[in-house]
Design a protein around this motif. Sequence first.
Motif, PDB file in Angstrom:
ATOM      1  N   UNK A 114     -19.599   1.501  -4.506  1.00 37.55           N
ATOM      2  CA  UNK A 114     -20.731   0.737  -3.986  1.00 37.55           C
ATOM      3  C   UNK A 114     -20.274   0.011  -2.716  1.00 37.55           C
ATOM      4  N   UNK A 115     -20.908   0.256  -1.589  1.00 45.93           N
ATOM      5  CA  UNK A 115     -20.398  -0.221  -0.299  1.00 45.93           C
ATOM      6  C   UNK A 115     -20.490  -1.722  -0.060  1.00 45.93           C
ATOM      7  N   UNK A 116     -21.225  -2.429  -0.897  1.00 44.89           N
ATOM      8  CA  UNK A 116     -21.467  -3.846  -0.645  1.00 44.89           C
ATOM      9  C   UNK A 116     -20.517  -4.778  -1.400  1.00 44.89           C
ATOM     10  N   UNK A 117     -19.562  -4.225  -2.155  1.00 45.29           N
ATOM     11  CA  UNK A 117     -18.726  -5.035  -3.043  1.00 45.29           C
ATOM     12  C   UNK A 117     -17.964  -6.123  -2.272  1.00 45.29           C
ATOM     13  N   UNK A 118     -17.333  -5.753  -1.169  1.00 47.24           N
ATOM     14  CA  UNK A 118     -16.570  -6.740  -0.397  1.00 47.24           C
ATOM     15  C   UNK A 118     -17.481  -7.811   0.201  1.00 47.24           C
ATOM     16  N   UNK A 119     -18.687  -7.430   0.519  1.00 53.62           N
ATOM     17  CA  UNK A 119     -19.643  -8.407   1.068  1.00 53.62           C
ATOM     18  C   UNK A 119     -20.025  -9.438   0.008  1.00 53.62           C
TER      19      UNK A 119
END
Length: 225
Positions: A91-96
């Motif tokens: 999921x690309x938003x994890x670090x955000x």
Amino acid sequence: MDLARNVWRRSLFVYKSSLQASLRNGSTGNTSNVAEVAVFSRDGDSGLAITDAGDTKPKDDLVFNALGATDELSSYIGLAREFACDGKVEHPYVDKLKRVQMILFDLSHAISKSIPGKTKPFENKHTKDLEEWILEYSNQLPPPEDYIIPGGGKACASLHVARTICRRAERSVTPLVRDGALDREAQTYLNRLSDFLLTISRIAAKCDERTENIYIPRAEVTEQK
């Protein structure tokens, strides 16, 4: 931040002191006490607590309501991150989300230090970051339906819960903003954050190949039959 550190240090001191005492007892043959160590302090048993500004207030004061809602929001975002990491697809938003949790910690610090008439600035850069992220992910999604029902997998559903808690956090800081104790930008940030959480809940459903739940009016359901 100072308040959180003080509580942590105080609890750590109690824990270490109790552990040392238990270990001393254990060295004389009584080892069962080690398992009975409790981490607690009795501060706040009277229903009062001290803010970072040095004010003693009841625990249901506006400041502590805002702190509690912000803490709950950060905690649920943490859970949403874990669900996202459990997926088969990254999921690309994890670090955000982790970045958001850091900013919420700063917001809690600002709330705890809030004094009416002495507003401290809250960076609008954080809000602009959210807006950029919303646009980035919105371009990867079809236009949203009017009413999305929470669901669509654990990651998606947990982000919907975080979104509703974010709305409550926003409502809880509104009186502090109105009294001039908190920068209005903090309220704006929470408003934009709820939009971001809604957007990435849709991304989560897409990543997990789950179908979004859309509200269908009863009249339309009847017509389809």
